[in-house]
Design an enzyme around this catalytic site. Structure first.
Site, PDB file in Angstrom:
ATOM      1  N   CYS A   1      -9.855  -7.524  17.191  1.00 22.06           N
ATOM      2  CA  CYS A   1      -8.977  -7.697  16.029  1.00 22.06           C
ATOM      3  C   CYS A   1      -9.528  -6.986  14.784  1.00 22.06           C
ATOM      4  O   CYS A   1     -10.682  -7.152  14.414  1.00 22.06           O
ATOM      5  CB  CYS A   1      -8.810  -9.173  15.715  1.00 22.06           C
ATOM      6  SG  CYS A   1      -7.704  -9.429  14.310  1.00 22.06           S
TER       7      CYS A   1
ATOM      8  N   LYS B   1      -2.080   5.094   7.417  1.00 17.74           N
ATOM      9  CA  LYS B   1      -2.157   5.650   8.768  1.00 17.74           C
ATOM     10  C   LYS B   1      -2.049   7.173   8.724  1.00 17.74           C
ATOM     11  O   LYS B   1      -1.117   7.709   8.142  1.00 17.74           O
ATOM     12  CB  LYS B   1      -1.041   5.068   9.613  1.00 17.74           C
ATOM     13  CG  LYS B   1      -1.178   3.568   9.790  1.00 17.74           C
ATOM     14  CD  LYS B   1       0.083   2.972  10.385  1.00 17.74           C
ATOM     15  CE  LYS B   1       0.028   1.473  10.436  1.00 17.74           C
ATOM     16  NZ  LYS B   1       0.264   0.855   9.116  1.00 17.74           N
TER      17      LYS B   1
ATOM     18  N   ARG C   1       7.252  -0.163   1.373  1.00 20.89           N
ATOM     19  CA  ARG C   1       7.146  -1.224   2.370  1.00 20.89           C
ATOM     20  C   ARG C   1       5.849  -2.007   2.206  1.00 20.89           C
ATOM     21  O   ARG C   1       4.867  -1.501   1.664  1.00 20.89           O
ATOM     22  CB  ARG C   1       7.254  -0.657   3.786  1.00 20.89           C
ATOM     23  CG  ARG C   1       6.258   0.454   4.097  1.00 20.89           C
ATOM     24  CD  ARG C   1       6.855   1.390   5.155  1.00 20.89           C
ATOM     25  NE  ARG C   1       5.907   2.381   5.642  1.00 20.89           N
ATOM     26  CZ  ARG C   1       5.600   3.498   4.975  1.00 20.89           C
ATOM     27  NH1 ARG C   1       6.109   3.733   3.776  1.00 20.89           N
ATOM     28  NH2 ARG C   1       4.754   4.358   5.501  1.00 20.89           N
TER      29      ARG C   1
ATOM     30  N   ASP D   1     -10.359   0.403  14.284  1.00 23.48           N
ATOM     31  CA  ASP D   1     -10.786   0.401  12.880  1.00 23.48           C
ATOM     32  C   ASP D   1     -12.283   0.150  12.729  1.00 23.48           C
ATOM     33  O   ASP D   1     -12.962  -0.245  13.663  1.00 23.48           O
ATOM     34  CB  ASP D   1     -10.022  -0.677  12.107  1.00 23.48           C
ATOM     35  CG  ASP D   1      -8.586  -0.265  11.830  1.00 23.48           C
ATOM     36  OD1 ASP D   1      -8.324   0.942  11.760  1.00 23.48           O
ATOM     37  OD2 ASP D   1      -7.739  -1.166  11.698  1.00 23.48           O
TER      38      ASP D   1
ATOM     39  N   ARG E   1      -8.239  -7.510  11.814  1.00 25.14           N
ATOM     40  CA  ARG E   1      -8.121  -8.451  10.707  1.00 25.14           C
ATOM     41  C   ARG E   1      -8.979  -9.680  10.960  1.00 25.14           C
ATOM     42  O   ARG E   1      -8.595 -10.797  10.649  1.00 25.14           O
ATOM     43  CB  ARG E   1      -6.644  -8.838  10.563  1.00 25.14           C
ATOM     44  CG  ARG E   1      -6.134  -8.671   9.159  1.00 25.14           C
ATOM     45  CD  ARG E   1      -4.631  -8.816   9.097  1.00 25.14           C
ATOM     46  NE  ARG E   1      -3.975  -7.549   8.927  1.00 25.14           N
ATOM     47  CZ  ARG E   1      -2.764  -7.266   9.376  1.00 25.14           C
ATOM     48  NH1 ARG E   1      -2.076  -8.149  10.051  1.00 25.14           N
ATOM     49  NH2 ARG E   1      -2.241  -6.085   9.154  1.00 25.14           N
TER      50      ARG E   1
ATOM     51  N   CYS F   1      -3.181 -17.088  15.651  1.00 26.67           N
ATOM     52  CA  CYS F   1      -2.714 -16.239  16.742  1.00 26.67           C
ATOM     53  C   CYS F   1      -2.732 -17.067  18.011  1.00 26.67           C
ATOM     54  O   CYS F   1      -3.445 -18.062  18.095  1.00 26.67           O
ATOM     55  CB  CYS F   1      -3.625 -15.036  16.928  1.00 26.67           C
ATOM     56  SG  CYS F   1      -3.673 -13.985  15.480  1.00 26.67           S
TER      57      CYS F   1
ATOM     58  N   ARG G   1       0.818  -1.197   0.000  1.00 30.05           N
ATOM     59  CA  ARG G   1       0.000   0.000   0.000  1.00 30.05           C
ATOM     60  C   ARG G   1       0.860   1.260   0.000  1.00 30.05           C
ATOM     61  O   ARG G   1       0.485   2.282  -0.524  1.00 30.05           O
ATOM     62  CB  ARG G   1      -0.884  -0.049   1.257  1.00 30.05           C
ATOM     63  CG  ARG G   1      -1.861   1.048   1.376  1.00 30.05           C
ATOM     64  CD  ARG G   1      -2.909   0.702   2.401  1.00 30.05           C
ATOM     65  NE  ARG G   1      -2.374   0.698   3.752  1.00 30.05           N
ATOM     66  CZ  ARG G   1      -3.058   0.257   4.809  1.00 30.05           C
ATOM     67  NH1 ARG G   1      -4.248  -0.236   4.675  1.00 30.05           N
ATOM     68  NH2 ARG G   1      -2.523   0.314   6.001  1.00 30.05           N
ATOM     69  N   TYR G   2       2.013   1.149   0.632  1.00 27.94           N
ATOM     70  CA  TYR G   2       2.917   2.292   0.711  1.00 27.94           C
ATOM     71  C   TYR G   2       4.012   2.137  -0.332  1.00 27.94           C
ATOM     72  O   TYR G   2       4.275   1.037  -0.806  1.00 27.94           O
ATOM     73  CB  TYR G   2       3.546   2.353   2.101  1.00 27.94           C
ATOM     74  CG  TYR G   2       2.603   2.726   3.211  1.00 27.94           C
ATOM     75  CD1 TYR G   2       2.148   4.039   3.357  1.00 27.94           C
ATOM     76  CD2 TYR G   2       2.170   1.782   4.132  1.00 27.94           C
ATOM     77  CE1 TYR G   2       1.301   4.386   4.399  1.00 27.94           C
ATOM     78  CE2 TYR G   2       1.318   2.124   5.177  1.00 27.94           C
ATOM     79  CZ  TYR G   2       0.893   3.429   5.305  1.00 27.94           C
ATOM     80  OH  TYR G   2       0.057   3.773   6.325  1.00 27.94           O
TER      81      TYR G   2
ATOM     82  N   ASP H   1      -6.222   4.728  10.899  1.00 28.07           N
ATOM     83  CA  ASP H   1      -5.891   4.027   9.648  1.00 28.07           C
ATOM     84  C   ASP H   1      -7.064   4.276   8.707  1.00 28.07           C
ATOM     85  O   ASP H   1      -8.184   3.849   8.969  1.00 28.07           O
ATOM     86  CB  ASP H   1      -5.663   2.533   9.907  1.00 28.07           C
ATOM     87  CG  ASP H   1      -4.555   1.967   9.021  1.00 28.07           C
ATOM     88  OD1 ASP H   1      -4.352   2.531   7.916  1.00 28.07           O
ATOM     89  OD2 ASP H   1      -3.907   0.992   9.417  1.00 28.07           O
TER      90      ASP H   1
ATOM     91  N   CYS I   1      -7.904 -11.782  19.677  1.00 22.63           N
ATOM     92  CA  CYS I   1      -8.313 -10.557  20.363  1.00 22.63           C
ATOM     93  C   CYS I   1      -9.700 -10.177  19.873  1.00 22.63           C
ATOM     94  O   CYS I   1      -9.943 -10.123  18.675  1.00 22.63           O
ATOM     95  CB  CYS I   1      -7.355  -9.418  20.039  1.00 22.63           C
ATOM     96  SG  CYS I   1      -5.632  -9.859  20.247  1.00 22.63           S
TER      97      CYS I   1
END
Ligand SMILES: *Cc1c(COP(=O)(O)O)cnc(C)c1O
Ligand code: SF4
Length: 421
Positions: free
Chosen positions: A133, A338, A117, A294, A135, A126, A113-114, A331, A130
């Protein structure tokens, strides 16, 4: 915080098993019956919980479960680990993939996206899922590493994309891979000459600290320059075990950062963040980001106002070590990346002066030099000229004088003019 001896289910577990990360992963709490042996749940809560498990699976390491205050329904550890009915609710502002990570994915498993990177999702597993989360469309889908074939596709993409100099290995949680597998991935990445740095993003020190073994750290240290970001949201997560994990990583020469998520009812308090960030610094972790929660589906109940994040920074900057002040970011939905949001420190300006206010509320003046034209601007040396040639996106063409304005794809006056001619 309970010791394992206080929980009948784990009373007879030998210490060696408890401290073995494989045991912890294999004995994660994944169903309601087991959960009831560890925390008190009303029948209502228990039946409701079943329903939310279809969204994002539940898995709680015995270690993290012991941090839950069983008598407090609003315990911040509990809220991060135990599903609630609120997760079944979809808000009109929710998205499945708010950051469009899949949209900006040239090959499965990788988001670019950037300019320079990428993130590489090496597993959907995981240690603990969480409840907040972002994602959640992906986390825990198979509870397994990505197939080798998919990873090879990502590595091929990286080999043929020389502008990428920074790879963030994430998931899921990359430290859920076994040492051999992770070693292989890091080795393959290291062998790509244009990859300058590798970063790992992991929640393991907070939820499965026993994963950070001496062997793991020895292996990681072979892949420097390596950076690692952890994910602590609450001072209660900074236990003696977590501290030991952080110490081992730092001793392996890995610079540590922390990325917190701002969560209503868990950590939406500026004093709590001051405490958390000071504790992290003591363990050589530099607070890096606080994320605005998010717009992922089913987590509206965790969202605060954006103002809350600005308030938290206001209570940190100047009031404690600058090292304890992370960047608060939103974000951008739609994949815009971000965006930092901060208190305003510039009060006003004239052609010669900037009026600034500090954390104490003092308004001060900074007088700018008579001749404020810069000497170097990508012209003074090969060093700057090279960087200049690499990335010229966004507002830079405006600043460079190469463009006069950025215009929306739909511009009413342009459309009208088109009709005239
Ligand atoms: C967060 C993120 C990065 C890394 O961002 P930094 O600000 O450099 O830490 C890179 N790619 C994607 C898709 C991200 O979401
Ligand atoms: S560790 Fe990260 S990816 Fe995994 S469930 Fe938590 S927030 Fe999601």
């Amino acid at each position: 915080m309970k010791s394992r001896q206080e929980v009948p289910l784990w009373r007879d577990v030998p210490k060696e098993s408890w401290n073995d990360w494989h045991w912890q992963v294999a004995h994660r709490i994944t169903d309601v019956e087991t959960l009831r042996l560890v925390v008190s749940l009303s029948d209502d809560e228990a039946s409701v919980l079943e329903e939310s498990l279809h969204r994002l699976r539940m898995a709680i390491t015995p270690y993290y479960a012991c941090l839950i205050d069983g008598d407090d329904p609003r315990c911040p550890i509990r809220m991060q680990a135990i599903p609630t009915l609120a997760e079944v609710h979809t808000s009109p502002s929710d998205f499945i993939d708010p950051l469009q990570e899949d949209h900006y994915s040239p090959v499965p498993g990788l988001t670019h996206r950037y300019p320079d990177r990428v993130i590489l999702l090496v597993t959907d597993q995981c240690a603990l899922y969480c409840r907040h989360c972002t994602r959640r469309r992906f986390a825990g889908e198979t509870d397994r590493p990505l197939p080798r074939k998919t990873l090879i596709g990502c590595l091929d993409y990286l080999r043929r994309t020389p502008e990428v100099r920074d790879v963030l290995v994430t998931g899921g949680d990359p430290l859920l891979l076994d040492d051999g597998n992770l070693d292989w991935i890091l080795g393959e990445l290291r062998a790509i000459p244009h990859l300058e740095i590798i970063r790992l993003g992991t929640r393991v020190p907070a939820v499965l600290p026993m994963r950070v073994t001496a062997d793991l750290c020895r292996m990681l240290a072979r892949h420097h320059p390596l950076w690692l970001n952890v994910h602590f949201n609450h001072p209660k997560e900074v236990t003696a075990e977590a501290a030991q994990a952080l110490e081992r990583l730092a001793d392996a020469g890995i610079p540590l950062g922390n990325q917190s998520v701002l969560l209503k009812g868990v950590n939406d308090c500026p004093y709590l963040f001051r405490e958390l960030n000071q504790q992290l610094l003591r363990h050589r972790v530099r607070p890096y980001y606080i994320y605005q929660c998010d717009l992922s589906q089913g987590i509206e109940h965790f969202r605060t106002s954006v103002g809350k994040g600005v308030e938290i920074i206001e209570y940190l900057r100047g009031h404690t070590s600058g090292m304890a002040v992370p960047t608060f970011v939103v974000d951008a939905p739609g994949g815009g990346g971000k965006i930092p949001v901060m208190p305003n420190y510039v009060v006003s300006r004239s052609d010669r002066k900037v009026l600034l206010r500090n954390f104490e509320g003092v308004i001060t003046t900074y007088t700018e030099p008579d001749d404020n034209r810069s000497i170097c601007h990508g012209r003074c040396s090969d060093i700057c000229a090279r960087q200049k040639s690499l990335s010229q996106e966004g507002l830079i063409p405006l600043l460079e004088g190469e463009k006069l304005a950025l215009e929306p794809t739909f511009l009413g006056r342009r459309e009208r003019k088109r009709r005239w001619s």
